[in-house]
Enzyme design. Structure first.
Site, mmCIF file in Angstrom:
data_model
loop_
_atom_site.group_PDB
_atom_site.id
_atom_site.type_symbol
_atom_site.label_atom_id
_atom_site.label_comp_id
_atom_site.label_asym_id
_atom_site.label_seq_id
_atom_site.Cartn_x
_atom_site.Cartn_y
_atom_site.Cartn_z
ATOM 1 N N ASN A 172 0.843 -1.205 0.000
ATOM 2 C CA ASN A 172 0.000 0.000 0.000
ATOM 3 C C ASN A 172 0.869 1.242 0.000
ATOM 4 O OD1 ASN A 172 0.260 -0.117 3.228
ATOM 5 N ND2 ASN A 172 -0.533 1.903 2.673
ATOM 6 N N CYS A 173 0.307 2.331 -0.533
ATOM 7 C CA CYS A 173 0.936 3.646 -0.467
ATOM 8 C C CYS A 173 -0.145 4.621 -0.022
ATOM 9 C CB CYS A 173 1.555 4.030 -1.811
ATOM 10 S SG CYS A 173 0.360 4.191 -3.150
ATOM 11 N N GLN A 174 -0.109 5.864 -0.486
ATOM 12 C CA GLN A 174 -1.116 6.833 -0.070
ATOM 13 C C GLN A 174 -2.415 6.683 -0.848
ATOM 14 O OE1 GLN A 174 -0.943 8.710 2.551
ATOM 15 N NE2 GLN A 174 -2.836 9.864 2.274
ATOM 16 N N TYR A 234 -3.680 4.167 1.460
ATOM 17 C CA TYR A 234 -3.964 4.555 2.849
ATOM 18 C C TYR A 234 -5.190 5.461 2.934
ATOM 19 C CZ TYR A 234 -3.043 6.134 7.643
ATOM 20 O OH TYR A 234 -3.143 6.414 8.988
#
Length: 575
Positions: free
Chosen positions: A529-531, A557
Site C-alpha cells: 500500500n501507499c497513499q 492509505y
C-alpha cells in the site's frame, strides 16, 4: 416518418417530466392528433429538483421553477391542458376516464384512443404517531415548498429535523442551514446517499458535521408529538431512545409509485409495486401506456426490474410512449432501460453515480471486482486542483465489463461519471476506459484523465500485471508493506504494516524474502500500500518481476482511512 392516418385522441394523466415530454413529442409527431393533458395539481410542468433550493431562498422567485405553463402548451403545441383536474376512474373497456374539476367540483367523462399514465410517485410517510401534525412536511411539489417557506417565516424556525439522507433530505438540510437554521438529520441506514457504497461517503459525512448538522445514523424516528399549549414545537423520539424538540420536520424517506389508476384499469404491477411496461412503454392493457416514477423498468446493467425516480429516464420514456401512441408498430423508439445515473450537491461536495454499487453486485451474486482511485479533477500544477474519490465496479470474468461507478469530490465528479455512464450504455469495459481519448487542457483535466487512470488500474489487474487487494478482505496473516516515505508512515499507518519506501524496494528485496519466508508452497504473497495507489503499483511491478506475488491494495492509505471511519461511525451510532 409519417404519422398514422386519422386524428387519434391522446389523453395524458400527469405532467412534470414524463407526461409533459410525451405531450410535446406527440404534437411534434402529429399535427392532427387531439392531445389532452390532465394534472390534479396547479402546475403541469415544473422543476421538482429545484424545490429545496426555493425553500433555501437560493431560488427566490417561485415562477422560476415553472418549466412550461398550460398557456405555453396551448399556444405552442395546441395541447389542451387541464390543471386542478383529477382522474377518478379508468374504464379500459369503454376507453373512457372520469374526471373531477377540483375548482368547481364538476365530474365529467373523457374518452380516449390512447391513454398515457404518468402519475409519478407519492412521498412515503411512515406510519408513526404524529406524522400528520402541523409543522411536518414532505417536499414533492411547488405548494409543498411554499408551505415550508411560510412555516419558517411565520414561526421563526430556529431548528429543523430532516428525516432521510437521500437526495431531498440532504438538499433540504443544506438549504435550511443556508438560512441559518440548526438541523438534525436522521438516517436509518449506516450512511447517507444510499445508492453509494458506504466507504465513499466519509468526506460527505465529515462535511455535513462541519456545517453544524447533528447527523444521526442507524436510527429511525418513531414518534412526533406536538407540545401542549400554543407552542408549534414538536417533541421527537427515535427508536434508540433519543429525544429532542424541533420547530419543524421534513419527511424525506423515499417515494412510492402512484398506482391507484393502474390497479383500477387492471394493469399489471411488478414485484416492486410499480407499473410494468415494455420497451415501448406499453402496459398489458390495450391502448394504455405509462411512464415515469410510477413504472418498473429494466435495469440496464442487471436486466432486473427496478423503479428509478429520476427526471431523465421519465422524460425519455415519455418520448418513447408518444411515438408508440402516434406511430404504432412503425415507431422506431425503444426504451433500453435505466442505470440510475445521478448527481447531487451537498454543502459544496458533489456526489455522482451510475450503474450498480458493490452491495447490489454482492446481493445478486454477480462476478465483480472494484477499484478505487483518488485523482485530482485536473493536473496538480494548475491552481485549484482538488482530489476526487472514484470507485469503479466491473466484471473481470467478462473482459472487464463495466457495472457501475461512483465519484465524490468538490469538482469534476459529474463529468467522469457521465463518461463512464456512456461507456456502460455501450457495454464498455475497463479496457475501453484505458483507451478513452478525452479532451485535455491543464484547467480541465490531465493527459491521462482520471477515467483513463481507472481503466489502467482495472486492466492491469485483469492482465495480472498489478493484481488488486481490498482493505476489508486482507487476511491478517499475509504481510503488508507500506511503500510511502518514512515521514508519511510516521504520521499515520495501518497497524502491523512494515515501512519500506518505494525508492529502497530494489535494494531491500532480502527483507521481503524474510517477510514471506514462512509461507507454504513458496507463494510469496505480499500486500502493498501507499497513499492513493500509484506508488503501490510501482512497487508491485518491481516485486512481481522479482518473483513475489505482490498485490496492490486499491485506493491506498486514503481508502483505509475511509473504511476505518465507516466502521467507527457504525460503532458510535450503535452506542
Amino acid at each position: 416518418m409519417e404519422q398514422k392516418k386519422g386524428s387519434p385522441k391522446i389523453v395524458i394523466v400527469g405532467g412534470v417530466a414524463g407526461g409533459a415530454a410525451a405531450a410535446a413529442r406527440a404534437r411534434r409527431m402529429s399535427e392532427t392528433a387531439e392531445i389532452i393533458m390532465i394534472d390534479k395539481g396547479p402546475y403541469v410542468s415544473f422543476a421538482s429538483c429545484a424545490l429545496a433550493y426555493y425553500v433555501g431562498d437560493v431560488i427566490k422567485d417561485e415562477k422560476k421553477m415553472l418549466v412550461a405553463s398550460p398557456q405555453k402548451f396551448r399556444n405552442r403545441f395546441e395541447i389542451d391542458v387541464r390543471v386542478n383536474n383529477e382522474v377518478l376512474k379508468v374504464d379500459p373497456k369503454e376507453k373512457a376516464i372520469e374526471i373531477k374539476d377540483l375548482v368547481n367540483g364538476r365530474i365529467y367523462t373523457e374518452t380516449y384512443d390512447s391513454l398515457l399514465l404518468a402519475p409519478g410517485a407519492r412521498p412515503f410517510k411512515p406510519p408513526i404517531p404524529g406524522v400528520d401534525s402541523p409543522g411536518v412536511f414532505c417536499l414533492r411539489s411547488i405548494p409543498d415548498s411554499r408551505w415550508v417557506r411560510d412555516w419558517i417565516t411565520k414561526n421563526d424556525v430556529k431548528h429543523a429535523t430532516v428525516v432521510g439522507g437521500g437526495f431531498i433530505g440532504l438538499e433540504s438540510a443544506e438549504n435550511l442551514v443556508g438560512r441559518g437554521i440548526k438541523v438534525t438529520l436522521i438516517e436509518g441506514g449506516d450512511h447517507v446517499m444510499g445508492p453509494l457504497d458506504p466507504e465513499m461517503l466519509y468526506r460527505v459525512h465529515n462535511k455535513i458535521r462541519e456545517e453544524g448538522v447533528n447527523m444521526i445514523l442507524n436510527d429511525i424516528l418513531t414518534s412526533i408529538k406536538p407540545e401542549d399549549g400554543k407552542s408549534t414545537k414538536l417533541s421527537l423520539l427515535t427508536k434508540k431512545g433519543k429525544k429532542f424538540t424541533t420547530d419543524m420536520v421534513i419527511m424525506s424517506v423515499g417515494v412510492r409509485p402512484e398506482t391507484t389508476l393502474a390497479k383500477m384499469a387492471g394493469i399489471k404491477l411488478g414485484q416492486r409495486g410499480g407499473i410494468l411496461i415494455d420497451e415501448r412503454c406499453k402496459t398489458n392493457v390495450d391502448s394504455i401506456w405509462a411512464c415515469g416514477d410510477a413504472c418498473e423498468t429494466k435495469d440496464w446493467v442487471t436486466g432486473q426490474r427496478q423503479i428509478v425516480a429520476l427526471a431523465g429516464p421519465a422524460s425519455r420514456q415519455g418520448r418513447v410512449a408518444a411515438d408508440s401512441m402516434i406511430l404504432g408498430e412503425n415507431s422506431r423508439l425503444k426504451f433500453r432501460g435505466t442505470q440510475g445515473t445521478f448527481v447531487c450537491g451537498i454543502f459544496g461536495m458533489t456526489v455522482a453515480s451510475t450503474g450498480i454499487n458493490e452491495r447490489t453486485a454482492k446481493r445478486l451474486g454477480l462476478s465483480y471486482e472494484t477499484l478505487t482511485t483518488h485523482p485530482a479533477q485536473h493536473v496538480s500544477y494548475y491552481p485549484g486542483a482538488k482530489m476526487m474519490d472514484l470507485k469503479v465496479i466491473y466484471d473481470p470474468k467478462k473482459e472487464g465489463k463495466l457495472l457501475g461507478a461512483q465519484c465524490v469530490g468538490e469538482e469534476g465528479c459529474e463529468r467522469r461519471i457521465d463518461i463512464i455512464a456512456a461507456f456502460i450504455q455501450k457495454g464498455g469495459s475497463v479496457f475501453d476506459l484505458e483507451e478513452a481519448e478525452l479532451c485535455y487542457a491543464p484547467q480541465y483535466g490531465a493527459a491521462r484523465d482520471p477515467v483513463d487512470m481507472a481503466g489502467f488500474v482495472g486492466a492491469n489487474s485483469i492482465r495480472g500485471d498489478s493484481p488488486l487487494a481490498h482493505w476489508e478482505s486482507l487476511d491478517g496473516s499475509t504481510p503488508l508493506v507500506d511503500v510511502r516515505e518514512v515521514s508519511e508512515f510516521a504520521a499515520g499507518h495501518v497497524p502491523g504494516a512494515v515501512n519500506i519506501p518505494l525508492n529502497t524496494v530494489r535494494d531491500r528485496l532480502d527483507e521481503f524474502e524474510k517477510l514471506v519466508a514462512s509461507q507454504k508452497d513458496g507463494r510469496k504473497d505480499i500486500y502493498i500500500n501507499c497513499q492513493v495507489g500509484q506508488r503501490g503499483h510501482y512497487a508491485t511491478r518491481v516485486l512481481r518481476l522479482n518473483g513475489f506475488n505482490a498485490m496492490n491494495v486499491t485506493g491506498g492509505y486514503r481508502s483505509y482511512l475511509a473504511f476505518k471511519q465507516y466502521l467507527e461511525d457504525n460503532l458510535k451510532s450503535a452506542e
